[in-house]
Scaffold this motif. Structure first.
Motif, PDB file in Angstrom:
ATOM      1  N   ALA A  40      18.439 -72.221   5.412  1.00 55.16           N
ATOM      2  CA  ALA A  40      18.308 -70.631   6.072  1.00 55.16           C
ATOM      3  C   ALA A  40      17.062 -70.039   5.327  1.00 55.16           C
ATOM      4  CB  ALA A  40      19.677 -69.915   5.792  1.00 55.16           C
ATOM      5  N   LEU A  41      17.171 -70.044   3.819  1.00 54.37           N
ATOM      6  CA  LEU A  41      15.915 -69.354   3.304  1.00 54.37           C
ATOM      7  C   LEU A  41      14.484 -70.001   3.629  1.00 54.37           C
ATOM      8  CD1 LEU A  41      17.274 -69.297  -0.382  1.00 54.37           C
ATOM      9  CD2 LEU A  41      16.823 -67.282   1.017  1.00 54.37           C
ATOM     10  N   SER A  42      14.613 -71.120   4.189  1.00 51.52           N
ATOM     11  CA  SER A  42      13.291 -71.804   4.481  1.00 51.52           C
ATOM     12  C   SER A  42      12.831 -70.786   6.096  1.00 51.52           C
ATOM     13  CB  SER A  42      13.223 -73.431   4.981  1.00 51.52           C
ATOM     14  OG  SER A  42      14.077 -73.430   5.805  1.00 51.52           O
ATOM     15  N   ARG A 254      18.785 -62.138   0.547  1.00 55.97           N
ATOM     16  CA  ARG A 254      20.039 -62.301   0.367  1.00 55.97           C
ATOM     17  C   ARG A 254      20.886 -62.201   1.677  1.00 55.97           C
ATOM     18  NH1 ARG A 254      18.803 -57.029   0.347  1.00 55.97           N
ATOM     19  NH2 ARG A 254      20.153 -55.376   1.189  1.00 55.97           N
ATOM     20  N   GLY A 255      20.331 -61.888   2.911  1.00 60.80           N
ATOM     21  CA  GLY A 255      20.889 -61.931   4.060  1.00 60.80           C
ATOM     22  C   GLY A 255      20.880 -63.554   4.675  1.00 60.80           C
ATOM     23  N   ALA A 256      19.946 -64.216   4.291  1.00 63.61           N
ATOM     24  CA  ALA A 256      20.131 -65.733   4.576  1.00 63.61           C
ATOM     25  C   ALA A 256      21.137 -66.398   3.708  1.00 63.61           C
ATOM     26  CB  ALA A 256      18.752 -66.697   4.033  1.00 63.61           C
ATOM     27  N   LEU A 257      21.514 -66.029   2.445  1.00 64.18           N
ATOM     28  CA  LEU A 257      22.409 -66.477   1.582  1.00 64.18           C
ATOM     29  C   LEU A 257      23.892 -66.284   2.251  1.00 64.18           C
ATOM     30  CD1 LEU A 257      21.560 -65.539  -2.182  1.00 64.18           C
ATOM     31  CD2 LEU A 257      21.858 -67.836  -1.030  1.00 64.18           C
ATOM     32  N   ILE A 258      24.052 -64.619   2.563  1.00 65.17           N
ATOM     33  CA  ILE A 258      25.299 -64.302   3.083  1.00 65.17           C
ATOM     34  C   ILE A 258      25.525 -65.054   4.407  1.00 65.17           C
ATOM     35  CG2 ILE A 258      26.511 -62.100   4.121  1.00 65.17           C
ATOM     36  CD1 ILE A 258      24.875 -60.532   2.248  1.00 65.17           C
TER      37      ILE A 258
END
Length: 318
Positions: A40-42, A254-258
């Protein structure tokens, strides 16, 4: 800013302590979620930071996974120290090629071209002996030296370290002059060009870095499951990771983490027969309705909930 750093620090601290209390299933689930978070971070680097909606991210994920499988089959007893960079490099080079061509288009055409390149890669591994066809490829073992990834705790540590490293590098990157240029491209590319910026190299660099990070996630996924198949490159994988960053909140790492954690936990919840009984086999319906409601009620994603609450409290005071 401080509260964001505290939140991220607490998340990573919780992940570091998780093996102390988790069983085998809990450990495996969180490893899967952390890999999804790297993936997701990518995509967040492209969509959230640069404004490029790519629908072919699964190609880079799958290439990283297949590179691990093919290289391990070719070089018996492959060591982690060179196998992981090789898989990341393969994904990054394909992203560089795709980006060099697709970035000459815009809007919906860019989306379609990236999807077309992803489908090309999918059919290469699906219809040719290179990728084992529909049967896929079993990895002959697990990489060793300097870590024996056959041990769950060692693999958990590598996955967590990779997640922390990717998050930290992207955080520094987006706060650098390069990251500010990407933000300017997202806001108004024509104005960036008018001020003298050649935007194409910036977008291409972001595309290549994004593909390499997705390849890292694919490598970890392949080693975790010990098996790769063409579905890793299918279009629905690109759709899933796009949902993650939208659910979590675009424009925030942090949205990608969540989003990765939220989507994975929602899937587990709706698949639970203990909760839903026989209806659990229709888990896609419940998950889809939840995502629709989230998009309608939380336009800024889950990361925007605190701000939404503050606005409501201020409105009540007024």
């Amino acid at each position: 800013m401080f509260s964001r750093l505290v939140f991220v620090g607490l998340v990573f601290a919780g992940l570091a302590l998780w093996p102390l209390v988790a069983g085998a299933y809990g450990l495996d689930l969180v490893i899967k979620i952390m890999i999804a978070a790297i993936f997701a971070l990518s995509l967040e680097l492209l969509v959230g930071a640069t404004g490029l909606v790519c629908f072919g991210q699964a190609a880079f994920f799958g290439i990283g996974a297949y590179a691990a499988a093919l290289l391990m089959a070719r070089f018996d007893g492959a060591a982690l120290w060179w196998l992981l960079p090789a898989a990341v490099l393969c994904a990054g080079l394909y992203a560089l090629l795709v980006g060099a061509l697709s970035l000459r288009t815009k809007g919906v055409y860019f989306i379609m071209v990236t999807l077309a390149f992803a489908q090309m890669a999918y059919y290469v591994v699906h219809d040719t002996p290179l990728g084992g066809g529909t049967d896929g490829i079993y990895l002959p073992g697990v990489p060793v030296a300097p870590l024996d990834l056959g041990k769950p705790l060692a693999f958990y540590g590598l996955t967590l370290a990779s997640l922390v490293l990717v998050f930290g590098v992207l955080g520094l990157l987006l706060r650098s002059p390069f990251g500010r240029a990407l933000a300017g491209i997202k806001a108004n590319e024509q104005r960036m060009r008018a001020t003298g910026f050649s935007t194409y190299p910036y977008k291409l660099a972001a595309f290549a870095v994004s593909g390499a990070i997705a390849g890292l996630a694919g490598f970890l996924f392949a080693v975790k499951d010990g098996f790769v198949n063409p579905e890793l490159l299918a279009w629905h994988q690109s759709g899933s990771v796009l949902i993650m960053i939208i659910l979590g909140g675009l424009g925030h790492l942090r949205g990608a983490l969540i989003g990765a954690f939220a989507l994975a936990l929602l899937e587990e919840f709706f698949k639970s027969e203990a909760v839903w009984g026989g209806f659990a086999k229709h888990w896609h319906l419940g998950l889809g309705l939840t995502i629709i409601l989230s998009a309608a009620l939380l336009p800024k994603g889950l990361v925007g909930i605190p701000q939404l609450w503050r606005h409501r409290l201020e409105a009540r005071r007024d």
